[in-house]
Design a protein around this motif. Structure first.
Motif, PDB file in Angstrom:
ATOM      1  N   ASN A   1       3.820 -28.388  23.838  1.00  0.00           N
ATOM      2  CA  ASN A   1       3.258 -27.108  24.282  1.00  0.00           C
ATOM      3  C   ASN A   1       2.135 -27.292  25.296  1.00  0.00           C
ATOM      4  O   ASN A   1       1.128 -26.576  25.255  1.00  0.00           O
ATOM      5  CB  ASN A   1       2.772 -26.308  23.073  1.00  0.00           C
ATOM      6  CG  ASN A   1       3.923 -25.876  22.201  1.00  0.00           C
ATOM      7  OD1 ASN A   1       4.768 -25.110  22.631  1.00  0.00           O
ATOM      8  ND2 ASN A   1       3.974 -26.400  20.992  1.00  0.00           N
ATOM      9  N   ASN A   2       2.293 -28.251  26.182  1.00  0.00           N
ATOM     10  CA  ASN A   2       1.325 -28.481  27.267  1.00  0.00           C
ATOM     11  C   ASN A   2      -0.102 -28.669  26.759  1.00  0.00           C
ATOM     12  O   ASN A   2      -1.054 -28.132  27.328  1.00  0.00           O
ATOM     13  CB  ASN A   2       1.370 -27.334  28.278  1.00  0.00           C
ATOM     14  CG  ASN A   2       2.741 -27.203  28.903  1.00  0.00           C
ATOM     15  OD1 ASN A   2       3.373 -28.208  29.222  1.00  0.00           O
ATOM     16  ND2 ASN A   2       3.210 -25.978  29.040  1.00  0.00           N
ATOM     17  N   ASP A   3      -0.251 -29.406  25.682  1.00  0.00           N
ATOM     18  CA  ASP A   3      -1.542 -29.769  25.101  1.00  0.00           C
ATOM     19  C   ASP A   3      -2.343 -28.593  24.561  1.00  0.00           C
ATOM     20  O   ASP A   3      -3.539 -28.700  24.348  1.00  0.00           O
ATOM     21  CB  ASP A   3      -2.394 -30.570  26.092  1.00  0.00           C
ATOM     22  CG  ASP A   3      -1.789 -31.936  26.368  1.00  0.00           C
ATOM     23  OD1 ASP A   3      -1.103 -32.475  25.481  1.00  0.00           O
ATOM     24  OD2 ASP A   3      -2.006 -32.455  27.469  1.00  0.00           O
ATOM     25  N   ALA A   4      -1.707 -27.476  24.312  1.00  0.00           N
ATOM     26  CA  ALA A   4      -2.385 -26.333  23.710  1.00  0.00           C
ATOM     27  C   ALA A   4      -2.359 -26.468  22.192  1.00  0.00           C
ATOM     28  O   ALA A   4      -1.305 -26.702  21.603  1.00  0.00           O
ATOM     29  CB  ALA A   4      -1.707 -25.030  24.122  1.00  0.00           C
ATOM     30  N   TYR A   5      -3.522 -26.349  21.567  1.00  0.00           N
ATOM     31  CA  TYR A   5      -3.594 -26.409  20.111  1.00  0.00           C
ATOM     32  C   TYR A   5      -3.076 -25.094  19.550  1.00  0.00           C
ATOM     33  O   TYR A   5      -3.578 -24.014  19.864  1.00  0.00           O
ATOM     34  CB  TYR A   5      -5.029 -26.678  19.647  1.00  0.00           C
ATOM     35  CG  TYR A   5      -5.156 -26.793  18.151  1.00  0.00           C
ATOM     36  CD1 TYR A   5      -4.464 -27.774  17.459  1.00  0.00           C
ATOM     37  CD2 TYR A   5      -5.952 -25.918  17.427  1.00  0.00           C
ATOM     38  CE1 TYR A   5      -4.569 -27.880  16.082  1.00  0.00           C
ATOM     39  CE2 TYR A   5      -6.066 -26.015  16.053  1.00  0.00           C
ATOM     40  CZ  TYR A   5      -5.371 -27.006  15.387  1.00  0.00           C
ATOM     41  OH  TYR A   5      -5.464 -27.096  14.017  1.00  0.00           O
ATOM     42  N   TYR A   6      -2.042 -25.173  18.750  1.00  0.00           N
ATOM     43  CA  TYR A   6      -1.298 -24.008  18.283  1.00  0.00           C
ATOM     44  C   TYR A   6      -2.177 -22.992  17.545  1.00  0.00           C
ATOM     45  O   TYR A   6      -1.947 -21.799  17.620  1.00  0.00           O
ATOM     46  CB  TYR A   6      -0.157 -24.491  17.387  1.00  0.00           C
ATOM     47  CG  TYR A   6       0.926 -23.467  17.174  1.00  0.00           C
ATOM     48  CD1 TYR A   6       1.802 -23.139  18.196  1.00  0.00           C
ATOM     49  CD2 TYR A   6       1.070 -22.831  15.957  1.00  0.00           C
ATOM     50  CE1 TYR A   6       2.801 -22.203  18.009  1.00  0.00           C
ATOM     51  CE2 TYR A   6       2.070 -21.899  15.753  1.00  0.00           C
ATOM     52  CZ  TYR A   6       2.936 -21.588  16.790  1.00  0.00           C
ATOM     53  OH  TYR A   6       3.916 -20.665  16.600  1.00  0.00           O
ATOM     54  N   TYR A   7      -3.184 -23.464  16.829  1.00  0.00           N
ATOM     55  CA  TYR A   7      -4.023 -22.584  16.009  1.00  0.00           C
ATOM     56  C   TYR A   7      -5.438 -22.447  16.566  1.00  0.00           C
ATOM     57  O   TYR A   7      -6.384 -22.215  15.825  1.00  0.00           O
ATOM     58  CB  TYR A   7      -4.077 -23.112  14.577  1.00  0.00           C
ATOM     59  CG  TYR A   7      -2.714 -23.326  13.966  1.00  0.00           C
ATOM     60  CD1 TYR A   7      -1.923 -22.249  13.615  1.00  0.00           C
ATOM     61  CD2 TYR A   7      -2.215 -24.602  13.754  1.00  0.00           C
ATOM     62  CE1 TYR A   7      -0.658 -22.423  13.061  1.00  0.00           C
ATOM     63  CE2 TYR A   7      -0.960 -24.794  13.201  1.00  0.00           C
ATOM     64  CZ  TYR A   7      -0.193 -23.698  12.858  1.00  0.00           C
ATOM     65  OH  TYR A   7       1.051 -23.881  12.314  1.00  0.00           O
ATOM     66  N   GLU A   8      -5.600 -22.571  17.880  1.00  0.00           N
ATOM     67  CA  GLU A   8      -6.932 -22.603  18.475  1.00  0.00           C
ATOM     68  C   GLU A   8      -7.712 -21.300  18.318  1.00  0.00           C
ATOM     69  O   GLU A   8      -8.940 -21.311  18.354  1.00  0.00           O
ATOM     70  CB  GLU A   8      -6.854 -22.992  19.944  1.00  0.00           C
ATOM     71  CG  GLU A   8      -6.186 -21.966  20.837  1.00  0.00           C
ATOM     72  CD  GLU A   8      -6.024 -22.467  22.260  1.00  0.00           C
ATOM     73  OE1 GLU A   8      -6.639 -23.485  22.614  1.00  0.00           O
ATOM     74  OE2 GLU A   8      -5.268 -21.840  23.008  1.00  0.00           O
ATOM     75  N   ASN A   9      -7.054 -20.187  18.127  1.00  0.00           N
ATOM     76  CA  ASN A   9      -7.747 -18.910  17.997  1.00  0.00           C
ATOM     77  C   ASN A   9      -7.978 -18.509  16.551  1.00  0.00           C
ATOM     78  O   ASN A   9      -8.246 -17.343  16.260  1.00  0.00           O
ATOM     79  CB  ASN A   9      -6.971 -17.811  18.735  1.00  0.00           C
ATOM     80  CG  ASN A   9      -6.919 -18.074  20.221  1.00  0.00           C
ATOM     81  OD1 ASN A   9      -7.902 -18.504  20.813  1.00  0.00           O
ATOM     82  ND2 ASN A   9      -5.763 -17.850  20.817  1.00  0.00           N
TER      83      ASN A   9
END
Length: 116
Positions: A70-78
């Motif tokens: 996912n292009n280095d996006a942390y899935y639970y960042e929000n």
């Protein structure tokens, strides 16, 4: 009003989430692939969630596998994240690494004010 605790987990009949190599591809490898690819129940659930609780192995898999996909996006960042572990970990915003009891943590989270 207390917060709800929702358990959303996939497990095999023998009680494992991953196979002996740590893979979870068995979750989507069987059945009608059109139905599997159209299942958005997890994404729907996440619209109702503000906090995620997971073990360290799951966290490592999210960081090392899913972020790459996912292009280095942390899935639970929000969301607030609690990772249960006894091993040191690299700090990440919105992630609390803890070795406290899962039960104690869940009890505390249930009585905290709901943000949003």
């Amino acid at each position: 009003m207390t917060r709800k605790v929702i358990l959303y987990i996939a497990t095999s009949l023998d009680g494992y989430i991953a196979d002996k190599n740590g893979n979870i591809d068995w979750l989507t490898a069987y059945g009608d692939q059109d139905v599997v690819s159209e299942d958005n129940s997890y994404q729907t659930l996440l619209t109702r969630v503000d906090t995620v609780i997971m073990g360290r192995t799951t966290y490592d898999q999210v960081i090392n596998e899913f972020m790459v996909e996912n292009n280095d996006a942390y899935y639970y960042e929000n969301m607030s994240n609690y990772v249960f572990t006894n091993r040191p970990a690299e700090a990440r915003e919105n992630v609390v690494f803890t070795n406290e009891s899962v039960v104690d943590c869940a009890r505390q989270l249930k009585v905290e004010k709901i943000f949003g």
